[in-house]
Design a protein around this motif. Structure first.
Motif, PDB file in Angstrom:
ATOM      1  N   ILE A  38      31.333   8.756 -67.021  1.00  0.00           N
ATOM      2  CA  ILE A  38      31.883   7.774 -67.969  1.00  0.00           C
ATOM      3  C   ILE A  38      31.024   6.507 -67.911  1.00  0.00           C
ATOM      4  O   ILE A  38      30.216   6.344 -66.990  1.00  0.00           O
ATOM      5  CB  ILE A  38      33.363   7.455 -67.678  1.00  0.00           C
ATOM      6  CG1 ILE A  38      33.569   6.926 -66.250  1.00  0.00           C
ATOM      7  CG2 ILE A  38      34.240   8.690 -67.891  1.00  0.00           C
ATOM      8  CD1 ILE A  38      33.542   5.485 -66.103  1.00  0.00           C
ATOM      9  N   TYR A  39      31.238   5.607 -68.896  1.00  0.00           N
ATOM     10  CA  TYR A  39      30.428   4.390 -68.914  1.00  0.00           C
ATOM     11  C   TYR A  39      31.210   3.235 -69.496  1.00  0.00           C
ATOM     12  O   TYR A  39      32.289   3.406 -70.054  1.00  0.00           O
ATOM     13  CB  TYR A  39      29.127   4.619 -69.684  1.00  0.00           C
ATOM     14  CG  TYR A  39      29.266   4.721 -71.192  1.00  0.00           C
ATOM     15  CD1 TYR A  39      29.793   5.851 -71.803  1.00  0.00           C
ATOM     16  CD2 TYR A  39      28.865   3.670 -72.027  1.00  0.00           C
ATOM     17  CE1 TYR A  39      29.905   5.942 -73.186  1.00  0.00           C
ATOM     18  CE2 TYR A  39      28.976   3.752 -73.404  1.00  0.00           C
ATOM     19  CZ  TYR A  39      29.498   4.894 -73.973  1.00  0.00           C
ATOM     20  OH  TYR A  39      29.625   4.985 -75.344  1.00  0.00           O
ATOM     21  N   GLU A  40      30.637   2.063 -69.362  1.00  0.00           N
ATOM     22  CA  GLU A  40      31.161   0.845 -69.982  1.00  0.00           C
ATOM     23  C   GLU A  40      29.988   0.076 -70.567  1.00  0.00           C
ATOM     24  O   GLU A  40      28.866   0.142 -70.051  1.00  0.00           O
ATOM     25  CB  GLU A  40      31.866  -0.055 -68.958  1.00  0.00           C
ATOM     26  CG  GLU A  40      33.366   0.123 -68.869  1.00  0.00           C
ATOM     27  CD  GLU A  40      34.096  -0.083 -70.189  1.00  0.00           C
ATOM     28  OE1 GLU A  40      33.743  -1.011 -70.943  1.00  0.00           O
ATOM     29  OE2 GLU A  40      34.998   0.703 -70.481  1.00  0.00           O
ATOM     30  N   THR A  47      39.414   7.502 -88.446  1.00  0.00           N
ATOM     31  CA  THR A  47      39.624   7.236 -87.019  1.00  0.00           C
ATOM     32  C   THR A  47      38.852   5.977 -86.598  1.00  0.00           C
ATOM     33  O   THR A  47      39.453   4.936 -86.353  1.00  0.00           O
ATOM     34  CB  THR A  47      39.217   8.446 -86.150  1.00  0.00           C
ATOM     35  OG1 THR A  47      37.863   8.834 -86.461  1.00  0.00           O
ATOM     36  CG2 THR A  47      40.170   9.620 -86.353  1.00  0.00           C
ATOM     37  N   GLU A  48      37.528   6.060 -86.558  1.00  0.00           N
ATOM     38  CA  GLU A  48      36.699   4.924 -86.142  1.00  0.00           C
ATOM     39  C   GLU A  48      35.257   5.204 -86.564  1.00  0.00           C
ATOM     40  O   GLU A  48      34.991   6.192 -87.251  1.00  0.00           O
ATOM     41  CB  GLU A  48      36.805   4.709 -84.627  1.00  0.00           C
ATOM     42  CG  GLU A  48      36.367   5.886 -83.804  1.00  0.00           C
ATOM     43  CD  GLU A  48      36.470   5.663 -82.289  1.00  0.00           C
ATOM     44  OE1 GLU A  48      36.582   4.513 -81.833  1.00  0.00           O
ATOM     45  OE2 GLU A  48      36.415   6.681 -81.561  1.00  0.00           O
ATOM     46  N   GLY A  49      34.321   4.363 -86.145  1.00  0.00           N
ATOM     47  CA  GLY A  49      32.917   4.625 -86.396  1.00  0.00           C
ATOM     48  C   GLY A  49      32.333   5.485 -85.282  1.00  0.00           C
ATOM     49  O   GLY A  49      32.984   5.716 -84.254  1.00  0.00           O
ATOM     50  N   ILE A  68      37.434  -3.080 -76.880  1.00  0.00           N
ATOM     51  CA  ILE A  68      37.795  -4.412 -76.390  1.00  0.00           C
ATOM     52  C   ILE A  68      37.650  -5.420 -77.535  1.00  0.00           C
ATOM     53  O   ILE A  68      38.485  -6.316 -77.703  1.00  0.00           O
ATOM     54  CB  ILE A  68      36.908  -4.814 -75.183  1.00  0.00           C
ATOM     55  CG1 ILE A  68      36.938  -3.733 -74.076  1.00  0.00           C
ATOM     56  CG2 ILE A  68      37.319  -6.184 -74.642  1.00  0.00           C
ATOM     57  CD1 ILE A  68      38.286  -3.404 -73.497  1.00  0.00           C
ATOM     58  N   THR A  69      36.612  -5.264 -78.355  1.00  0.00           N
ATOM     59  CA  THR A  69      36.434  -6.155 -79.516  1.00  0.00           C
ATOM     60  C   THR A  69      37.643  -6.026 -80.443  1.00  0.00           C
ATOM     61  O   THR A  69      38.149  -7.024 -80.968  1.00  0.00           O
ATOM     62  CB  THR A  69      35.144  -5.770 -80.281  1.00  0.00           C
ATOM     63  OG1 THR A  69      34.131  -5.451 -79.326  1.00  0.00           O
ATOM     64  CG2 THR A  69      34.671  -6.877 -81.186  1.00  0.00           C
ATOM     65  N   ARG A  70      38.114  -4.794 -80.625  1.00  0.00           N
ATOM     66  CA  ARG A  70      39.303  -4.532 -81.457  1.00  0.00           C
ATOM     67  C   ARG A  70      40.500  -5.334 -80.945  1.00  0.00           C
ATOM     68  O   ARG A  70      41.198  -6.008 -81.715  1.00  0.00           O
ATOM     69  CB  ARG A  70      39.585  -3.018 -81.417  1.00  0.00           C
ATOM     70  CG  ARG A  70      40.854  -2.561 -82.113  1.00  0.00           C
ATOM     71  CD  ARG A  70      41.128  -1.090 -81.779  1.00  0.00           C
ATOM     72  NE  ARG A  70      42.337  -0.602 -82.422  1.00  0.00           N
ATOM     73  CZ  ARG A  70      43.568  -0.838 -81.961  1.00  0.00           C
ATOM     74  NH1 ARG A  70      43.755  -1.575 -80.871  1.00  0.00           N
ATOM     75  NH2 ARG A  70      44.611  -0.343 -82.597  1.00  0.00           N
TER      76      ARG A  70
HETATM   77  N1  PDD Z   1      30.360   1.652 -78.121  1.00  0.00           N
HETATM   78  N2  PDD Z   1      34.457   3.356 -80.593  1.00  0.00           N
HETATM   79  C1  PDD Z   1      33.380   3.991 -80.110  1.00  0.00           C
HETATM   80  C2  PDD Z   1      33.260   5.456 -80.320  1.00  0.00           C
HETATM   81  C3  PDD Z   1      32.391   3.263 -79.424  1.00  0.00           C
HETATM   82  O1  PDD Z   1      31.318   3.907 -78.908  1.00  0.00           O
HETATM   83  C4  PDD Z   1      32.528   1.861 -79.266  1.00  0.00           C
HETATM   84  C5  PDD Z   1      31.525   1.016 -78.552  1.00  0.00           C
HETATM   85  C6  PDD Z   1      33.679   1.235 -79.795  1.00  0.00           C
HETATM   86  C7  PDD Z   1      33.931  -0.250 -79.656  1.00  0.00           C
HETATM   87  O2  PDD Z   1      34.354  -0.582 -78.339  1.00  0.00           O
HETATM   88  P1  PDD Z   1      34.048  -2.024 -77.742  1.00  0.00           P
HETATM   89  O3  PDD Z   1      34.580  -3.040 -78.714  1.00  0.00           O
HETATM   90  O4  PDD Z   1      34.796  -2.048 -76.469  1.00  0.00           O
HETATM   91  O5  PDD Z   1      32.570  -2.116 -77.578  1.00  0.00           O
HETATM   92  C8  PDD Z   1      34.623   2.021 -80.442  1.00  0.00           C
HETATM   93  C9  PDD Z   1      29.431   0.992 -77.245  1.00  0.00           C
HETATM   94  C10 PDD Z   1      29.041  -0.387 -77.647  1.00  0.00           C
HETATM   95  C11 PDD Z   1      28.272   1.932 -76.969  1.00  0.00           C
HETATM   96  O6  PDD Z   1      28.554   3.111 -76.824  1.00  0.00           O
HETATM   97  O7  PDD Z   1      27.141   1.480 -76.840  1.00  0.00           O
END
Ligand code: PDD
Length: 279
Positions: A33-35, A176-178, A204-206
């Protein structure tokens, strides 16, 4: 650009000296997993929220969190340059196993890797982007920030090949989302975003946008958006830690309203930029 020093399993190393075994399960299976945590002038934005999501991702794939939030902060902080806007990429895999076997190995130590990169200027953040809707071909654990991103990669690539900066995903008629972002739409004057659950990553931005909308009396709700409704939206945005709040001005080759970033985006983006500086 990736900074020259990275963190790997307890050591800070030059990027080209950081090496991982080919038997690492992250390499063989995408078992990790990652952040992605933005940092503005050296300050990690909403650090606690990112660490909570990291914990949830680790719990979902049954890896024990090797560090406390304080320890994570101490590990990541030396990677940051306080003069720049950057982001930390943090990855934890199940580790190196003696053989390739799908089931979890016994007595394995997780591999921990972190690097810091500059947030690249992105003109779409203010000008808006083109996006295309595509069938959401991903799995049922989209709430887990898994390194297993093949479906997301293929979808984003298809979007790029159509001259679009993002793919907006549709599952059973609902948006769903991007491919790498969350989605917002303005429908009849109300800011709407799909609800949390296994179909989306809890961005988190959401969360920040929903908090700011509540504080500034912008009408909003979390609710399903059908593809047909999305096509009637007066504004569409995609959001993420690295690109922030990006207006979609062309969807499936059709302009969204007049094809320019809309008034709700102007307002929330201004509030977000202020909030970012202060937090
Ligand atoms: N991606 N949905 C998906 C599938 C994502 O990969 C991301 C972010 C988000 C937005 O999450 P957040 O606001 O916490 O960044 C939603 C990161 C930036 C990436 O994979 O590089």
């Amino acid at each position: 650009m990736v900074a020259k020093t990275v963190y790997l399993n307890g050591e800070y190393l030059p990027l080209d000296e950081a090496k991982v075994s080919v038997l690492d399960r992250g390499f063989l299976f995408g078992d990790g997993i990652y952040e992605v945590i933005p940092a503005y002038c050296g300050h990690l934005f909403r650090f606690h929220d990112h660490i909570v999501r990291l914990q949830n991702s680790l719990d979902s794939i049954r890896i024990q969190n090797p560090h406390s939030p304080e320890q994570w902060l101490a590990i990541l902080s030396p990677l940051l340059d306080t003069s720049k806007d950057q982001y930390i990429y943090l990855q934890i895999t199940r580790g190196v196993a003696p053989t390739r076997d799908h089931a979890f190995p016994k007595l394995v130590t997780p591999t921990i890797f972190a690097m810091c990169s500059d947030i690249a200027p992105f003109s779409g953040r203010t000008e808006g982007i083109k996006a295309v809707t595509l069938d959401d071909s991903r799995w049922d654990l989209c709430n887990v920030k898994a390194t297993t991103l093949l479906a997301n990669i293929l979808l984003r690539q298809r979007a790029e090949e159509q001259g679009c900066a993002e793919a907006i995903l549709v599952k059973n008629g609902l948006v769903t989302e991007g491919a790498a972002s969350n989605l917002f739409a303005v429908l009849d004057g109300v800011l709407v975003t799909p609800p949390k659950g296994s179909a989306i990553l809890p961005g988190i931005t959401r969360d920040v946008i929903l908090e700011l909308a509540a504080q500034h009396d912008v009408p909003f709700r979390e609710g399903n958006i059908s593809l047909a409704e999305l096509k009637t939206a007066s504004e569409i945005w995609v959001t993420s830690s690295t690109r922030e709040i990006v207006p979609v001005v062309i969807l499936d080759n059709q302009p969204v309203s007049d094809g320019r970033p809309g008034p709700v985006w102007q307002s929330i983006n201004r509030i977000f930029q202020e909030y970012k500086k202060l937090s």
